[in-house]
Design a protein around this motif. Structure first.
Motif, PDB file in Angstrom:
ATOM      1  N   THR A 116      53.557 -61.322  -1.172  1.00  0.00           N
ATOM      2  CA  THR A 116      54.096 -60.041  -1.176  1.00  0.00           C
ATOM      3  C   THR A 116      53.485 -58.714  -0.387  1.00  0.00           C
ATOM      4  O   THR A 116      52.182 -58.900  -0.241  1.00  0.00           O
ATOM      5  CB  THR A 116      54.260 -59.299  -2.936  1.00  0.00           C
ATOM      6  OG1 THR A 116      53.206 -59.018  -3.306  1.00  0.00           O
ATOM      7  CG2 THR A 116      54.651 -60.389  -3.669  1.00  0.00           C
ATOM      8  N   GLU A 117      54.321 -57.206  -0.437  1.00  0.00           N
ATOM      9  CA  GLU A 117      53.493 -56.544   0.044  1.00  0.00           C
ATOM     10  C   GLU A 117      51.976 -56.210  -0.589  1.00  0.00           C
ATOM     11  O   GLU A 117      51.180 -55.927   0.671  1.00  0.00           O
ATOM     12  CB  GLU A 117      54.972 -55.601   0.252  1.00  0.00           C
ATOM     13  CG  GLU A 117      53.996 -54.616   1.192  1.00  0.00           C
ATOM     14  CD  GLU A 117      55.275 -53.552   1.611  1.00  0.00           C
ATOM     15  OE1 GLU A 117      54.571 -51.738   2.284  1.00  0.00           O
ATOM     16  OE2 GLU A 117      56.122 -53.645   1.461  1.00  0.00           O
ATOM     17  N   LYS A 118      52.738 -56.089  -2.145  1.00  0.00           N
ATOM     18  CA  LYS A 118      51.352 -55.444  -3.015  1.00  0.00           C
ATOM     19  C   LYS A 118      50.093 -56.369  -2.633  1.00  0.00           C
ATOM     20  O   LYS A 118      48.965 -55.916  -2.543  1.00  0.00           O
ATOM     21  CB  LYS A 118      52.112 -55.373  -4.112  1.00  0.00           C
ATOM     22  CG  LYS A 118      52.299 -54.212  -4.179  1.00  0.00           C
ATOM     23  CD  LYS A 118      51.781 -52.964  -4.452  1.00  0.00           C
ATOM     24  CE  LYS A 118      53.105 -51.589  -4.977  1.00  0.00           C
ATOM     25  NZ  LYS A 118      52.210 -50.691  -3.859  1.00  0.00           N
ATOM     26  N   GLU A 119      50.665 -57.299  -2.965  1.00  0.00           N
ATOM     27  CA  GLU A 119      49.526 -58.510  -2.803  1.00  0.00           C
ATOM     28  C   GLU A 119      48.662 -58.457  -1.585  1.00  0.00           C
ATOM     29  O   GLU A 119      47.550 -58.059  -1.354  1.00  0.00           O
ATOM     30  CB  GLU A 119      50.292 -60.476  -2.958  1.00  0.00           C
ATOM     31  CG  GLU A 119      50.453 -60.507  -3.940  1.00  0.00           C
ATOM     32  CD  GLU A 119      51.289 -61.697  -3.860  1.00  0.00           C
ATOM     33  OE1 GLU A 119      51.496 -62.698  -5.215  1.00  0.00           O
ATOM     34  OE2 GLU A 119      51.950 -62.123  -3.010  1.00  0.00           O
ATOM     35  N   ILE A 120      49.258 -58.457  -0.271  1.00  0.00           N
ATOM     36  CA  ILE A 120      48.088 -58.445   0.615  1.00  0.00           C
ATOM     37  C   ILE A 120      47.850 -57.343   1.384  1.00  0.00           C
ATOM     38  O   ILE A 120      46.455 -56.629   0.968  1.00  0.00           O
ATOM     39  CB  ILE A 120      49.487 -59.161   2.076  1.00  0.00           C
ATOM     40  CG1 ILE A 120      48.755 -58.914   3.346  1.00  0.00           C
ATOM     41  CG2 ILE A 120      50.630 -56.765   2.318  1.00  0.00           C
ATOM     42  CD1 ILE A 120      48.359 -60.197   3.636  1.00  0.00           C
ATOM     43  N   ASN A 121      48.301 -56.086   0.741  1.00  0.00           N
ATOM     44  CA  ASN A 121      47.836 -54.815   0.261  1.00  0.00           C
ATOM     45  C   ASN A 121      46.463 -54.316  -0.778  1.00  0.00           C
ATOM     46  O   ASN A 121      45.303 -54.274  -0.171  1.00  0.00           O
ATOM     47  CB  ASN A 121      48.778 -53.758  -0.355  1.00  0.00           C
ATOM     48  CG  ASN A 121      49.876 -53.236   1.569  1.00  0.00           C
ATOM     49  OD1 ASN A 121      49.615 -53.843   2.466  1.00  0.00           O
ATOM     50  ND2 ASN A 121      50.949 -52.599   0.839  1.00  0.00           N
ATOM     51  N   SER A 122      47.077 -55.500  -1.499  1.00  0.00           N
ATOM     52  CA  SER A 122      45.061 -55.306  -2.349  1.00  0.00           C
ATOM     53  C   SER A 122      44.102 -56.395  -1.460  1.00  0.00           C
ATOM     54  O   SER A 122      42.827 -55.911  -1.895  1.00  0.00           O
ATOM     55  CB  SER A 122      46.051 -56.523  -3.626  1.00  0.00           C
ATOM     56  OG  SER A 122      46.888 -55.631  -4.310  1.00  0.00           O
ATOM     57  N   ILE A 123      44.812 -57.324  -1.345  1.00  0.00           N
ATOM     58  CA  ILE A 123      43.585 -58.067  -0.101  1.00  0.00           C
ATOM     59  C   ILE A 123      43.295 -57.011   0.478  1.00  0.00           C
ATOM     60  O   ILE A 123      41.732 -57.172   0.950  1.00  0.00           O
ATOM     61  CB  ILE A 123      44.128 -59.545   0.322  1.00  0.00           C
ATOM     62  CG1 ILE A 123      44.185 -60.177  -1.089  1.00  0.00           C
ATOM     63  CG2 ILE A 123      43.571 -60.073   0.634  1.00  0.00           C
ATOM     64  CD1 ILE A 123      45.151 -61.912  -0.330  1.00  0.00           C
ATOM     65  N   LEU A 124      43.664 -56.430   1.205  1.00  0.00           N
ATOM     66  CA  LEU A 124      43.275 -55.780   2.592  1.00  0.00           C
ATOM     67  C   LEU A 124      42.010 -54.860   2.030  1.00  0.00           C
ATOM     68  O   LEU A 124      41.869 -54.021   3.027  1.00  0.00           O
ATOM     69  CB  LEU A 124      44.590 -55.304   4.098  1.00  0.00           C
ATOM     70  CG  LEU A 124      44.971 -56.681   4.350  1.00  0.00           C
ATOM     71  CD1 LEU A 124      46.579 -55.716   4.998  1.00  0.00           C
ATOM     72  CD2 LEU A 124      44.377 -56.970   5.448  1.00  0.00           C
ATOM     73  N   TYR A 125      42.564 -54.322   0.916  1.00  0.00           N
ATOM     74  CA  TYR A 125      41.588 -52.829   0.257  1.00  0.00           C
ATOM     75  C   TYR A 125      40.542 -53.588  -0.737  1.00  0.00           C
ATOM     76  O   TYR A 125      39.511 -53.075   0.121  1.00  0.00           O
ATOM     77  CB  TYR A 125      42.737 -52.119  -0.539  1.00  0.00           C
ATOM     78  CG  TYR A 125      41.936 -51.105  -1.495  1.00  0.00           C
ATOM     79  CD1 TYR A 125      42.256 -50.361   0.103  1.00  0.00           C
ATOM     80  CD2 TYR A 125      41.185 -51.073  -2.264  1.00  0.00           C
ATOM     81  CE1 TYR A 125      41.244 -48.399  -0.857  1.00  0.00           C
ATOM     82  CE2 TYR A 125      40.766 -49.707  -2.750  1.00  0.00           C
ATOM     83  CZ  TYR A 125      40.615 -48.579  -1.729  1.00  0.00           C
ATOM     84  OH  TYR A 125      40.121 -48.177  -2.274  1.00  0.00           O
ATOM     85  N   LEU A 126      40.961 -54.314  -1.117  1.00  0.00           N
ATOM     86  CA  LEU A 126      39.472 -55.169  -1.288  1.00  0.00           C
ATOM     87  C   LEU A 126      38.528 -55.534  -0.093  1.00  0.00           C
ATOM     88  O   LEU A 126      37.672 -55.673  -0.262  1.00  0.00           O
ATOM     89  CB  LEU A 126      39.525 -56.815  -2.237  1.00  0.00           C
ATOM     90  CG  LEU A 126      40.237 -56.260  -3.265  1.00  0.00           C
ATOM     91  CD1 LEU A 126      40.650 -56.709  -4.578  1.00  0.00           C
ATOM     92  CD2 LEU A 126      39.354 -55.272  -4.480  1.00  0.00           C
TER      93      LEU A 126
END
Length: 188
Positions: A116-126
């Protein structure tokens, strides 16, 4: 078209046209020699325009239809640089995994996982922070929640994401839980 180079290989007509309009375009260009061709695959900010396809060369645009109206030529150059930039920005590697940001797909070998968009954003931020990230920071930076709110959204979300990654890739350690937050493991 800033910071992009157009290399023209065995295409004197195009080179002459660009020389004539050089002051009106924001593009650097030069003739490419046969000696330069082997090094061009390693350059990320260039396109090679040619009349005939050069086997094994990436980033080449073959012009079969010439002459072409100047506006169509400039449009074609611009579109190719935009397309190239889009592809370069869409694929990244984190550890052993490839991520296509446009399609939000995580892959390793033949295994693929839709995110999902939140999942990819979470991974990218980490991944970008490169250190342990506190739950409150993820809550603020990825979800846009105020840090005073009491919510378990981040923990639940990361738990489910870790479960999906574990099921698809048999990797329980891609997102590592730390005492105060989470971290991405860079290599397997």
């Amino acid at each position: 078209m800033n910071n992009h180079n157009l290399l023209i290989y065995e295409f004197d007509e195009l080179y002459k046209i660009l020389v004539e309009i050089k002051k009106d375009i924001n593009l650097s260009f030069e003739k490419a020699t046969k000696q330069k061709l082997p090094d061009l695959n390693s350059k990320t900010n260039c396109l090679v325009f040619t009349k005939k396809e050069i086997p094994g060369l990436n980033n080449q645009i073959v012009f079969n239809d010439f002459p072409i109206p100047i506006f169509k030529l400039l449009e074609k150059i611009n579109i190719e640089f935009i397309r190239k930039k889009f592809h370069e920005q869409s694929d990244i590697t984190i550890g052993n995994y490839n991520f296509n940001l446009n399609s939000r797909v995580m892959s390793f070998g033949e295994n693929k996982l839709k995110l999902t968009e939140k999942e990819i954003n979470s991974i990218l931020y980490l991944f970008k922070i490169e250190k342990e990230v506190k739950i409150q920071e993820l809550q603020t930076e990825v979800w846009g929640y105020q840090s005073q709110l009491e919510t378990h959204t981040v923990e639940t979300h990361i738990y489910r994401l870790r479960k999906k990654i574990s099921k698809t890739f048999n990797d329980q350690d891609f997102i590592i839980s730390k005492k105060n937050g989470y971290k991405i493991k860079k290599e397997k």
